[in-house]
Every structure is written in C-alpha cells, then in structure tokens.
Design a protein around this motif. Structure first.
Motif, PDB file in Angstrom:
ATOM      1  N   GLN A 122       7.223 -50.916   1.275  1.00 31.70           N
ATOM      2  CA  GLN A 122       6.715 -52.177   0.731  1.00 31.70           C
ATOM      3  C   GLN A 122       5.493 -52.654   1.517  1.00 31.70           C
ATOM      4  N   ALA A 123       5.544 -52.530   2.840  1.00 30.48           N
ATOM      5  CA  ALA A 123       4.433 -52.992   3.669  1.00 30.48           C
ATOM      6  C   ALA A 123       3.173 -52.171   3.418  1.00 30.48           C
ATOM      7  N   GLN A 124       3.320 -50.882   3.165  1.00 34.45           N
ATOM      8  CA  GLN A 124       2.139 -50.059   2.872  1.00 34.45           C
ATOM      9  C   GLN A 124       1.594 -50.368   1.481  1.00 34.45           C
ATOM     10  N   LEU A 125       2.463 -50.646   0.542  1.00 39.63           N
ATOM     11  CA  LEU A 125       2.009 -51.039  -0.789  1.00 39.63           C
ATOM     12  C   LEU A 125       1.270 -52.374  -0.719  1.00 39.63           C
ATOM     13  N   ASP A 126       1.796 -53.302   0.062  1.00 42.95           N
ATOM     14  CA  ASP A 126       1.133 -54.595   0.241  1.00 42.95           C
ATOM     15  C   ASP A 126      -0.217 -54.430   0.938  1.00 42.95           C
ATOM     16  N   LYS A 127      -0.305 -53.449   1.846  1.00 40.23           N
ATOM     17  CA  LYS A 127      -1.592 -53.188   2.516  1.00 40.23           C
ATOM     18  C   LYS A 127      -2.650 -52.754   1.504  1.00 40.23           C
ATOM     19  N   LYS A 128      -2.281 -51.890   0.583  1.00 39.65           N
ATOM     20  CA  LYS A 128      -3.244 -51.441  -0.425  1.00 39.65           C
ATOM     21  C   LYS A 128      -3.676 -52.595  -1.335  1.00 39.65           C
ATOM     22  N   ALA A 129      -2.741 -53.480  -1.668  1.00 40.03           N
ATOM     23  CA  ALA A 129      -3.106 -54.656  -2.472  1.00 40.03           C
ATOM     24  C   ALA A 129      -4.075 -55.561  -1.703  1.00 40.03           C
ATOM     25  N   HIS A 130      -3.820 -55.721  -0.412  1.00 38.76           N
ATOM     26  CA  HIS A 130      -4.665 -56.562   0.431  1.00 38.76           C
ATOM     27  C   HIS A 130      -6.084 -55.992   0.507  1.00 38.76           C
ATOM     28  N   ILE A 131      -6.181 -54.685   0.632  1.00 35.56           N
ATOM     29  CA  ILE A 131      -7.488 -54.027   0.687  1.00 35.56           C
ATOM     30  C   ILE A 131      -8.200 -54.138  -0.656  1.00 35.56           C
ATOM     31  N   ALA A 132      -7.491 -53.804  -1.720  1.00 32.52           N
ATOM     32  CA  ALA A 132      -8.110 -53.816  -3.045  1.00 32.52           C
ATOM     33  C   ALA A 132      -8.674 -55.188  -3.384  1.00 32.52           C
ATOM     34  N   ALA A 133      -7.959 -56.239  -2.978  1.00 31.25           N
ATOM     35  CA  ALA A 133      -8.423 -57.596  -3.269  1.00 31.25           C
ATOM     36  C   ALA A 133      -9.755 -57.896  -2.597  1.00 31.25           C
ATOM     37  N   LYS A 134     -10.021 -57.248  -1.487  1.00 30.04           N
ATOM     38  CA  LYS A 134     -11.268 -57.502  -0.761  1.00 30.04           C
ATOM     39  C   LYS A 134     -12.446 -56.702  -1.311  1.00 30.04           C
ATOM     40  N   LEU A 135     -12.172 -55.788  -2.245  1.00 29.06           N
ATOM     41  CA  LEU A 135     -13.247 -55.002  -2.854  1.00 29.06           C
ATOM     42  C   LEU A 135     -13.901 -55.724  -4.036  1.00 29.06           C
ATOM     43  N   HIS A 136     -13.295 -56.832  -4.474  1.00 34.66           N
ATOM     44  CA  HIS A 136     -13.844 -57.639  -5.562  1.00 34.66           C
ATOM     45  C   HIS A 136     -14.045 -56.793  -6.823  1.00 34.66           C
ATOM     46  N   LEU A 137     -12.951 -56.125  -7.218  1.00 33.94           N
ATOM     47  CA  LEU A 137     -12.935 -55.387  -8.475  1.00 33.94           C
ATOM     48  C   LEU A 137     -12.172 -56.198  -9.517  1.00 33.94           C
ATOM     49  N   ASP A 138     -12.490 -55.939 -10.791  1.00 32.96           N
ATOM     50  CA  ASP A 138     -11.835 -56.638 -11.893  1.00 32.96           C
ATOM     51  C   ASP A 138     -11.530 -55.606 -12.965  1.00 32.96           C
ATOM     52  N   ARG A 139     -10.262 -55.525 -13.357  1.00 33.66           N
ATOM     53  CA  ARG A 139      -9.862 -54.523 -14.352  1.00 33.66           C
ATOM     54  C   ARG A 139     -10.692 -54.635 -15.627  1.00 33.66           C
ATOM     55  N   ALA A 140     -11.056 -55.841 -16.008  1.00 31.09           N
ATOM     56  CA  ALA A 140     -11.785 -56.050 -17.266  1.00 31.09           C
ATOM     57  C   ALA A 140     -13.207 -55.499 -17.221  1.00 31.09           C
ATOM     58  N   THR A 141     -13.779 -55.422 -16.012  1.00 29.42           N
ATOM     59  CA  THR A 141     -15.185 -55.015 -15.917  1.00 29.42           C
ATOM     60  C   THR A 141     -15.422 -53.805 -15.017  1.00 29.42           C
ATOM     61  N   SER A 142     -14.378 -53.308 -14.372  1.00 21.05           N
ATOM     62  CA  SER A 142     -14.577 -52.255 -13.375  1.00 21.05           C
ATOM     63  C   SER A 142     -14.410 -50.844 -13.893  1.00 21.05           C
ATOM     64  N   SER A 143     -13.972 -50.666 -15.128  1.00 22.22           N
ATOM     65  CA  SER A 143     -13.751 -49.325 -15.658  1.00 22.22           C
ATOM     66  C   SER A 143     -15.015 -48.472 -15.552  1.00 22.22           C
ATOM     67  N   GLY A 144     -14.870 -47.315 -14.922  1.00 26.25           N
ATOM     68  CA  GLY A 144     -16.004 -46.407 -14.779  1.00 26.25           C
ATOM     69  C   GLY A 144     -16.860 -46.639 -13.562  1.00 26.25           C
ATOM     70  N   LYS A 145     -16.616 -47.707 -12.830  1.00 20.70           N
ATOM     71  CA  LYS A 145     -17.380 -47.913 -11.599  1.00 20.70           C
ATOM     72  C   LYS A 145     -17.024 -46.833 -10.585  1.00 20.70           C
ATOM     73  N   ARG A 146     -17.963 -46.555  -9.695  1.00 21.78           N
ATOM     74  CA  ARG A 146     -17.779 -45.469  -8.734  1.00 21.78           C
ATOM     75  C   ARG A 146     -17.411 -46.025  -7.359  1.00 21.78           C
TER      76      ARG A 146
END
Length: 433
Positions: free
Chosen positions: A159-183
C-alpha cells in the motif's frame, strides 16, 4: 581491545552493551540494566578493525563472522542501538579515525562518484544485476526499490509503495482528459513499475531507460505481458544518449547514482529534452544538512559510485542549467519504515538467500538494510522530492491540485497482497487441506 573499549566508553550513554572479547573477557557499557545487548568477538584483531573505522570495520567484522550478536538480539538491534547513542553526531562517533584516514576517505569518495559512462554502467550492473529472485524476496509486489510513502506506519509495504506512485504522479501535473499520447521519460526506470503506472492512469507513452540489462529485460517482459509494449518501452541506455522531446521527465532513485561531477551534464541534458511547458520530477535520497561523502563500506559493497546529495547541491546545479524549482518536499522517516520492512522480509528468507549466494552475502545484506534504516531513523538522511519547470506557468499557482490528484489516484487502486506473506501461504495451505 583497548581502542574499541575507549571508543565505546565515550559513545554508549543509553541502554546496556556487553562485549565479549576473543579471550572470553567481558566489557560492559552504558547505564542500563535490563536485557543488555551482547556481542562476541571471535578473533584477536576484530576489535581493532572495528575501532579504526567503525562503519567499515563493524560491517566487515559482521560479514566475516568475526563479530557475532547473541540471541535474542540481531544485527539490526545493534546498529540501531549504536545509532541512537550517536544521534546528532554520527560522523564523529562512527566515521574514519585520524586526519590522514579522513582525508583519504574523502578523496576516494570523490573519485568513486565521478561516474563517467563506463563507470556508470559498471556500477549499475553491480548493484542491480543481482539475481531476480533476491529482489522478489524482500521488495513489494511491484519491485519498487526506493522509499515507500507511509501515510500511516501501520499500512502494508504494498500500500505504501502504491501511495508513493500516486504522490509522484500528482506532482507531474498530468490530466487523463488531456494527457493521452504525451511522452514521458523515466530515467533510471528500475523494474518498470512507475512507467506502467503512469501509462495505466494517464494513457501516456513512456520511455524508461536504465543501465542494468536484467532490469530492462524484466521491464520488457512486464510490458509485453500487459500488452502495452508498443506504448511503454524500455531501453538499455545511458540517459546522456537519450534524444528527442518529452512532456514529462521523472527520475526516482537515480540522482544517488549520477555523482556530483555529472550534475551539470544531467541538468543540462534533461533541460534540452523537456518541452518548454513540461515538468520534471526527481525523487532521491538526500542529506538534511550540508554536502558530505558516502561511507566506504557502502561504496565498496552496495552502491559503488553512489553519493547522497544535499538539497543545496540539487538546487544550485539545476539553477545553472536554467531550471526553476517549483516544489520541494522533505520526506522524513518514510525510508526508515521501508527499510525496516525490507529487513524483516529478508530475515524471513534467510535460508533461500544463503542458498542463492552464501552466508557472507546474507550478512552483508542484513547489515546494509539495518545501517540504511538507522541513517534515516536517527541520522541525517531524508528523501527529497523536487519539481522543476522551464516556464513559470507550466503548473498551477497553488498546490491544491497535487493533493486532490494524489487522493483521487489512491482511491482508484487497491494494493495487492504480497504473495510471499507467510500468513497468505499458511492460509492457502490450510485451504488446500
């Protein structure tokens, strides 16, 4: 024994330690009276070897069976006991003794951290090309070999490692609605967990690069098994050879292997790779204080060429390359909890690890995990998470979205169970009966 005796009399101010020398003579240290920690030295030279450079000498003495910790205690108990007594002054108490030895140690550490292309590849292979089974025995189900994010110390490592990935992803400022295909470029991609996570949640294309052949082979196997090998690709490549443009760049547990002499090249090259409105994120072990050196035992046995940076080094070098630092977080104690769980899982699989390698390797791994834990629990180490941009308007003005996105991601996933958990194995056995 005289030299070690003098050192321990100055150091031990809490608890109780009993040292039994090779000739059977006992020495007692500390004011405590309950359940003393007892260690036994098995040969005449062990005490001097430990006293001259405690960090190196104690590790080698334990690995070689020259220092034995008597039950019910173990090497983690000893390491944490000594660290607690040295809290606030680890370098004076446990570092190299004498001006010449200290100078030689600093010079050797500087040379080791140079990490040109040849050295970087050699060091990565030494560290990460160990048997796959070893890492499976003590890491979480996703094989995250970096700090887990313990929102609650009672949660599972998974659980702690899964939460770590969520914490990191949130700091990348990605959005599912607009991020498709971004590199996305994932430098030092490990066993591929973060790259696959980002693709699954945001439909981005990811290139993961690393220098350990077996890691890359394993990453490719995972991507193929999930049917995403055309979108999440992994290459055996030095980050300095990556070309093209990326919308996001991540590096988790990478800067510890870059070495300070290569920081200018790292920040300059990543600056070239990121699009003008992109975001770069870095997560690394760090020093809470000023720059220092990596101890000789860790450089020799675990992370050759490794160096844990101070925040001042990360910020000053990135600024020279044109980066703007837009978020900094000091992650305290999380790695101590992570390392404690890795240690416990390692102990569960002692016999198998000894069969894979030998008794000396197993004791080396124990000492490494226990020593690292004490540095994050009582010493001066933390984890740094930094967010970098090239343009000030690349991210929102306030941090609220980070918190909201991290919570959304956490709510969308369920952590797996560790398939090697003894409780699960026992339950499966009982069900079969």
């Amino acid at each position: 024994m005289w030299l070690l005796d003098q050192m321990l009399r100055r150091l031990i101010r809490k608890g109780r330690l009993i040292v039994i020398d090779h000739d059977g003579k006992e020495y007692a240290y500390g004011p405590g009276t309950d359940a003393p920690l007892r260690i036994r030295l098995t040969d005449k030279g062990a005490s001097t070897h430990i006293a001259r450079y405690p960090r190196v000498g104690a590790g080698e003495a334990y690995m070689d069976g020259r220092m034995v910790i008597e039950p019910p205690h173990d090497i983690r108990d000893l390491v944490l006991f000594v660290a607690l007594n040295a809290e606030g002054d680890h370098e004076r108490a446990l570092g190299a003794k004498g001006p010449l030895r200290k100078l030689l140690d600093r010079v050797a550490a500087t040379v080791d951290s140079f990490n040109d292309r040849r050295s970087a590849r050699k060091n990565a292979e030494y560290t990460y090309n160990l048997t796959r089974r070893l890492y499976e025995l003590f890491l979480d189900e996703d094989r995250q070999y970096t700090m887990a994010y313990y929102r609650d110390p009672a949660i599972s490592l998974e659980q702690a490692q899964l939460d770590k990935k969520a914490h990191i992803a949130a700091k990348l400022h990605l959005d599912r609605a607009t991020s498709s295909g971004k590199r996305v470029l994932d430098i030092g991609c490990g066993w591929g967990g973060l790259a696959l996570y980002l693709h699954r949640h945001y439909d981005v294309d990811v290139l993961g690069v690393a220098l350990a052949p077996d890691q890359i082979e394993f990453c490719r196997e995972r991507a193929a098994e999930l049917g995403v090998a055309d979108r999440v690709k992994f290459e055996l490549m030095d980050y300095r050879d990556v070309q093209g443009e990326f919308d996001r760049i991540t590096s988790v547990g990478l800067l510890e292997h870059v070495g300070t002499p290569q920081y200018p090249a790292f920040f300059e090259h990543t600056h070239r790779l990121l699009k003008p409105d992109g975001v770069m994120f870095s997560h690394c072990c760090g020093r809470a204080g000023p720059p220092g050196t990596t101890d000789a035992w860790t450089r020799k046995y675990i992370f050759p060429g490794g160096y844990i940076p101070a925040l001042s080094e990360l910020v000053s070098e990135s600024e020279k390359a044109g980066w703007q630092v837009t978020d900094v977080e000091a992650m305290r104690f999380h790695y101590a909890h992570t390392l404690e769980e890795w240690y416990n899982r390692t102990r569960l699989h002692r016999d198998e690890i000894v069969a894979l390698y030998d008794e000396r390797f197993y004791r080396m791994w124990e000492f490494y995990l226990a020593g690292a834990e004490q540095a994050f629990r009582y010493g001066g180490l933390v984890n740094w998470q930094l967010q970098y941009v090239k343009r000030r308007d690349a991210i929102p003005m306030i941090r609220d979205r980070m918190v909201e996105e991290s919570a959304r991601l956490r709510a969308s996933d369920t952590a797996p169970a560790w398939h090697l958990d003894p409780a699960l194995k026992q339950a499966a056995k009982q069900a079969a009966e």
